[in-house]
Design an enzyme around this catalytic site. Structure first.
Site, short mmCIF file in Angstrom:
data_model
loop_
_atom_site.label_atom_id
_atom_site.label_comp_id
_atom_site.label_asym_id
_atom_site.label_seq_id
_atom_site.Cartn_x
_atom_site.Cartn_y
_atom_site.Cartn_z
N ASP A 151 -5.55 -4.81 -6.54
CA ASP A 151 -4.99 -6.16 -6.60
C ASP A 151 -5.92 -7.28 -6.12
O ASP A 151 -5.47 -8.37 -5.76
CB ASP A 151 -3.63 -6.24 -5.90
CG ASP A 151 -3.60 -5.59 -4.53
OD1 ASP A 151 -4.63 -5.05 -4.11
OD2 ASP A 151 -2.55 -5.64 -3.87
N SER A 197 -12.94 -8.18 1.38
CA SER A 197 -14.02 -9.04 0.90
C SER A 197 -13.45 -10.44 0.63
O SER A 197 -12.25 -10.68 0.76
CB SER A 197 -14.58 -8.47 -0.42
OG SER A 197 -13.65 -8.71 -1.46
N ASP A 242 -2.78 5.40 -3.16
CA ASP A 242 -2.10 4.30 -2.48
C ASP A 242 -1.34 3.51 -3.54
O ASP A 242 -1.83 3.34 -4.67
CB ASP A 242 -3.11 3.36 -1.79
CG ASP A 242 -3.53 3.85 -0.41
OD1 ASP A 242 -3.17 4.99 -0.03
OD2 ASP A 242 -4.22 3.09 0.30
N HIS A 281 -7.81 -0.37 -3.80
CA HIS A 281 -6.71 -1.23 -4.22
C HIS A 281 -7.14 -2.15 -5.36
O HIS A 281 -8.19 -2.78 -5.31
CB HIS A 281 -6.11 -2.01 -3.05
CG HIS A 281 -5.63 -1.08 -1.96
ND1 HIS A 281 -5.32 -1.50 -0.70
CD2 HIS A 281 -5.42 0.27 -1.98
CE1 HIS A 281 -4.93 -0.46 0.03
NE2 HIS A 281 -5.00 0.62 -0.73
N ARG A 285 -16.39 -7.77 -10.73
CA ARG A 285 -15.93 -6.37 -10.84
C ARG A 285 -15.14 -6.22 -12.14
O ARG A 285 -13.90 -6.09 -12.11
CB ARG A 285 -15.01 -6.00 -9.67
CG ARG A 285 -15.59 -6.23 -8.30
CD ARG A 285 -14.50 -6.02 -7.27
NE ARG A 285 -14.96 -6.34 -5.93
CZ ARG A 285 -14.16 -6.43 -4.88
NH1 ARG A 285 -12.86 -6.21 -5.02
NH2 ARG A 285 -14.64 -6.72 -3.69
N ASP A 318 0.83 -1.21 0.00
CA ASP A 318 0.00 0.00 0.00
C ASP A 318 0.86 1.26 0.00
O ASP A 318 0.44 2.31 -0.48
CB ASP A 318 -0.90 0.05 1.24
CG ASP A 318 -1.86 -1.13 1.32
OD1 ASP A 318 -1.85 -1.95 0.39
OD2 ASP A 318 -2.61 -1.21 2.31
N CYS A 356 -0.62 -7.79 -1.03
CA CYS A 356 -0.62 -6.58 -0.19
C CYS A 356 0.51 -6.57 0.83
O CYS A 356 1.03 -5.51 1.15
CB CYS A 356 -1.91 -6.49 0.61
SG CYS A 356 -3.38 -6.34 -0.38
N1 NVA Z 1 -10.67 -3.86 -1.52
C1 NVA Z 1 -10.31 -5.21 -1.69
C2 NVA Z 1 -9.11 -5.62 -0.92
C3 NVA Z 1 -7.85 -5.18 -1.53
C4 NVA Z 1 -6.66 -5.80 -0.92
C5 NVA Z 1 -11.43 -6.12 -1.33
O1 NVA Z 1 -11.82 -6.12 -0.18
O2 NVA Z 1 -11.90 -6.86 -2.18
#
Ligand code: NVA
Length: 421
Positions: free
Chosen positions: A276, A327, A223, A274, A293, A133, A379
């Site tokens: 990734d 998630s 980030d 983020h 997504r 990050d 991460c």
């Molecule tokens: N925002 C993402 C996590 C990224 C590391 C998610 O929760 O799917």
């Protein structure tokens, strides 16, 4: 002392249509990483000690699923959580070292103290577990990201000793800190709707579709984990943690070196933070996508027209860890150690099966305890060195560049870049 030159001259264009991919030379440096898939030789792995749960703050509630309950707690993380996280990270270090990768660690940092500037004060910091990050490696440069959570304002401090040692070790890399924003109230949409990720309200869906987030365009911020590196091309994710001005800072900083910096979004990511878990390059012609997504059509077209294949990621369906900030799609937060080998969370069996079918070797690594610190295998690490060069994997963009066209794609809202329409 003049840097030696690493001579590479083999374009990877074979069988990809009329346009070939271009390659140029790059200086040899202890810091050298142009993409997400070249053979990893030197990496940072984070650490959990000293981590805290931040107090709720303007950009916070909107970002984290289950945030209403999660942020009733604040202050030092439990010893059990820290021990579990550190055991996982120590094991990851052993796995990487067993693969011949040199591992560096941040220093232990106590986040259980106030973060105070002329513009704000919060009682706790966050963590040094999420190296990706904070630090963005682009070629021979490491950029400290400006970030946007107040609790993360001083997070870079945990990496300074390590970076200073690397600075003394090698004279061929650049150490850059992007300007930190004030994180004053004026940076945030203070009345942004708060609701859980999966069941985002129609109001929130509409805001995200229109690329309106909980941070505003007052000052640049990003980030590092919102950036994916594909050689000459970088893709920057418009999200709760990266605004258009942050993208613009990266574009202005990197384009004089020949990088092409694109800005995209994921309109169905209802807590965008983020890239990734959404857009994961696995080798020089394969990207793993998150089927819930998907990128906008222009990105899909760009991939297809440049010979990229896409694989849909898959999750195991197990419950998300109780205190997770993420998630279930954290499953896709994998780490490539070379073009064929990926580290995957050990319980994500359907994902491993799928990657196996596409010819990848998966090394299972336990990392679920890290979810409450904010991430997984990608991460909690960040590249220092990969076998990689400044190289194009998008012949169509080379072609536009040769014609003097704009090669930084950053459409507004749901638009497509004119040159690709
Ligand atoms: N925002 C993402 C996590 C990224 C590391 C998610 O929760 O799917």
């Amino acid at each position: 002392m003049a840097p030696r030159l690493l001579q590479r001259c083999i374009p990877l264009a074979g069988g990809r249509g009329p346009l070939s991919r271009s390659v140029v030379t790059a200086p040899v440096s202890a810091v050298n990483s142009f993409n997400e898939w070249g053979r990893l030789t030197d990496v940072v792995v984070g650490r959990c000690e000293g981590s805290t749960i931040p107090r709720n703050e303007p950009a916070f509630m909107a970002k984290v699923p289950k945030s209403k309950e999660l942020f009733k707690m604040e202050g030092p993380r439990s010893q059990e959580a820290i021990q579990r996280g550190n055991e996982e990270l120590d094991n990851l270090v052993r796995v990487l070292e067993g693969l011949g990768v040199r591992v560096r660690r941040p220093e232990g940092f106590d986040f259980d103290r106030p973060v105070q500037t002329p513009d704000f004060a919060v009682p706790y910091g966050n963590t040094s577990a999420m190296a990706r990050d904070v630090l963005l490696t682009v070629g021979n440069e490491i950029i400290e990201a400006p970030m946007s959570w107040r609790s993360r304002f001083f997070e870079y401090r945990a990496y300074r000793k390590m970076l200073n040692e690397l600075f003394e070790e090698d004279g061929n890399w650049l150490w850059t800190a992007a300007p930190k924003p004030t994180m004053a109230d004026s940076m945030y949409n203070l009345d942004y709707p708060v609701d859980p990720t999966k069941d985002a309200s129609p109001e929130r869906r509409k805001l995200i579709e229109s690329r309106i987030y909980c941070t505003k365009e007052a000052e640049p911020h990003f980030d590092a984990a919102d950036v994916m590196r594909f050689g000459k091309d970088l893709f920057v994710n418009n999200s709760y943690t990266t605004n258009r001005k942050g993208y613009e800072w990266l574009r202005r900083h990197l384009s004089p070196k020949g990088f092409r910096v694109h800005f995209f979004d994921f309109p169905q990511d209802y807590a965008p933070m983020h890239v990734d878990t959404n857009f994961v390059p696995l080798n020089s012609h394969t990207v793993m996508l998150n089927p819930e997504r998907m990128p906008r059509p222009w990105v899909m077209r760009l991939l297809k027209d440049n010979g990229w294949q896409t694989i849909e990621g898959v999750v195991s369906g197990q419950p998300i860890p109780e205190m997770s900030q993420c998630s279930e799609w954290l499953a896709l937060n994998i780490l490539s150690v070379d073009e064929k080998t990926v580290l995957v969370e050990e319980s994500e069996l359907p994902l491993m099966e799928r990657l196996d079918k596409h010819g990848f070797t998966c090394i299972p690594v336990p990392i679920r305890g890290l979810a409450e610190f904010g991430g997984g295998l990608h991460c909690s690490t960040t590249d220092i060195r990969r076998e990689s060069v400044f190289e194009s994997y998008f012949p169509q963009i080379d072609h536009l560049e040769a014609r003097g066209e704009d090669v930084h794609f950053a459409p507004y809202g749901a638009e497509s870049p004119a040159v690709l329409s």
